[in-house]
Design an enzyme around this catalytic site. Structure first.
Site, PDB file in Angstrom:
ATOM      1  N   GLU A  52       0.823  -1.206   0.000  1.00 56.04           N
ATOM      2  CA  GLU A  52       0.000   0.000   0.000  1.00 56.04           C
ATOM      3  C   GLU A  52       0.856   1.255   0.000  1.00 56.04           C
ATOM      4  OE1 GLU A  52      -1.772  -2.925   3.054  1.00 56.04           O
ATOM      5  OE2 GLU A  52       0.165  -2.439   2.174  1.00 56.04           O
ATOM      6  N   CYS A  84       0.146  -0.021   8.184  1.00 55.61           N
ATOM      7  CA  CYS A  84      -0.295   0.502   6.890  1.00 55.61           C
ATOM      8  C   CYS A  84      -1.707   1.081   6.959  1.00 55.61           C
ATOM      9  CB  CYS A  84      -0.246  -0.600   5.832  1.00 55.61           C
ATOM     10  SG  CYS A  84       1.431  -1.125   5.422  1.00 55.61           S
ATOM     11  N   GLU A 292      15.468 -32.322   1.084  1.00 56.57           N
ATOM     12  CA  GLU A 292      16.071 -33.007  -0.061  1.00 56.57           C
ATOM     13  C   GLU A 292      16.587 -34.396   0.318  1.00 56.57           C
ATOM     14  OE1 GLU A 292      18.819 -30.939  -2.478  1.00 56.57           O
ATOM     15  OE2 GLU A 292      17.382 -29.412  -3.094  1.00 56.57           O
TER      16      GLU A 292
END
Length: 367
Positions: A52, A84, A292
């Site tokens: 924003e 914000c 992995e």
């Protein structure tokens, strides 16, 4: 449809922050006045302006009375940056259209209420499904206090990762291995078991990825101080060794002096308790992990319901030996009707190999 089009643009902008914003979510914003876009922005990395604010700064016009499209509810709390929602109210937007509410309890609808109280019309839910998918890592991290875990497997058609003698280089093609390795940059950390380190002595690097962590599950601390994961000491601070009380205190201290993080975890079935480890990692703002291998670590994580997604790279090969090493070991299902169920997603050919992405459905297994 016009709302959906502007929100799609905001979602596309949000995706520009992929692999860069952790532990924050990805977010995008579009400012519209009289059917014309006058500002755009996205959250580019943790600590930088949120979407924003970036959009407001990127417009050269007054935003008063305009409409703000944003992919995630504006934050209500102080973090690395100010709230914000206060800036949105200060700039006197007429409408704010939000794809999805922020699951963070520090915001979680509070900003929506505050904007409404300030006289701003607020609409939610436009583009919600895509917004949730985009930030699936953040949503799990915030709501469950656990990292989003993806297990990566390279195997033959009959589910083997090596022959009985240990020969495994290479199961898949070079192109597949290159693409699979590039996946690392999308995660906060990579995790392997000690057997992978002892057998392959990998570097486990993610070139260009800042703060990328290398985690080794090593209950007895058999890792060598000269292993390649430390990259001659340059990467010591980025390595995390997960050990148990079976590890030598003196050896733990040797690694700590080098700058390596050593986490002493509880024992479970003679191994590192992965659930406890993952909780600790989440507390350290590790929101996503790429596993992995090896097969026992992945099997343990699946058994403990810790894996969210599988990425399987399958070569058109058959080893055909029951003593050969399987890609997953340790789930130990006795009744086929209680097997772990997967929900297939993306499937594609990579040269001669086949790539399959699948989400794990633990709920189905409990029925």
């Amino acid at each position: 449809m016009i709302h959906e089009q502007y929100m799609q643009r905001a979602l596309d902008l949000a995706a520009k922050g992929r692999a860069l914003t952790s532990p924050n979510p990805m977010a995008g914003a579009v400012i519209v006045r009289n059917g014309r876009v006058i500002g755009e922005g996205w959250h580019s990395k943790a600590g930088s302006d949120h979407a924003e604010i970036a959009a407001i700064k990127n417009t050269k016009e007054r935003v008063k009375g305009s409409t703000l499209y944003v992919t995630l509810e504006p934050c209500h709390h102080w973090g690395r940056t100010p709230p914000c929602v206060d800036a949105v109210i200060e700039h006197d937007f007429k409408d704010v259209i939000i794809a999805v509410k922020d699951p963070n309890p520090l915001t979680a609808g509070k900003s929506i209420r505050k904007m409404k109280q300030a006289g701003i019309k607020v609409t939610t839910g436009i583009g919600e499904a895509e917004a949730r998918k985009l930030n699936e890592v953040f949503f799990k991290y915030i709501t469950q206090k656990m990292p989003f875990v993806t297990a990566k497997i390279a195997q033959t058609l009959d589910g083997k990762i090596a022959t009985a003698s240990g020969s495994s280089q290479w199961i898949t093609s070079e192109k597949t291995r290159r693409l699979a390795k590039s996946l690392r940059k999308n995660f906060d950390a990579i995790l392997v078991g000690i057997n992978t380190v002892l057998k392959d002595n990998p570097v486990l690097s993610a070139p260009g990825k800042i703060g990328f962590k290398k985690i080794v599950v090593d209950s007895q601390l058999r890792t060598s101080i000269s292993a390649k994961i430390f990259e001659n000491g340059k990467a010591a601070k980025d390595v995390i060794l997960a050990v148990t009380s079976r590890a030598s205190a003196n050896k733990i201290k040797q690694f700590q002096i080098k700058g390596v993080t050593v986490i002493v975890c509880p024992l479970k079935d003679g191994r590192v308790d992965l659930k406890s480890l993952f909780k600790i990692l989440a507390e350290g703002e590790i929101t996503s992990i790429l596993m992995e291998g090896g097969s026992h670590v992945i099997g343990s994580a699946l058994k403990d319901k810790l894996v969210d997604r599988l990425r399987i790279y399958m070569a058109p090969k058959i080893i055909g030996d029951r003593e050969a090493k399987s890609s997953v070991v340790g789930v130990n299902v006795k009744d086929v009707n209680k097997s772990l169920r997967l929900k297939f997603g993306k499937m594609e050919k990579i040269g001669e190999d086949l790539f399959i992405e699948a989400d794990v459905n633990y709920v189905h297994r409990n029925r």
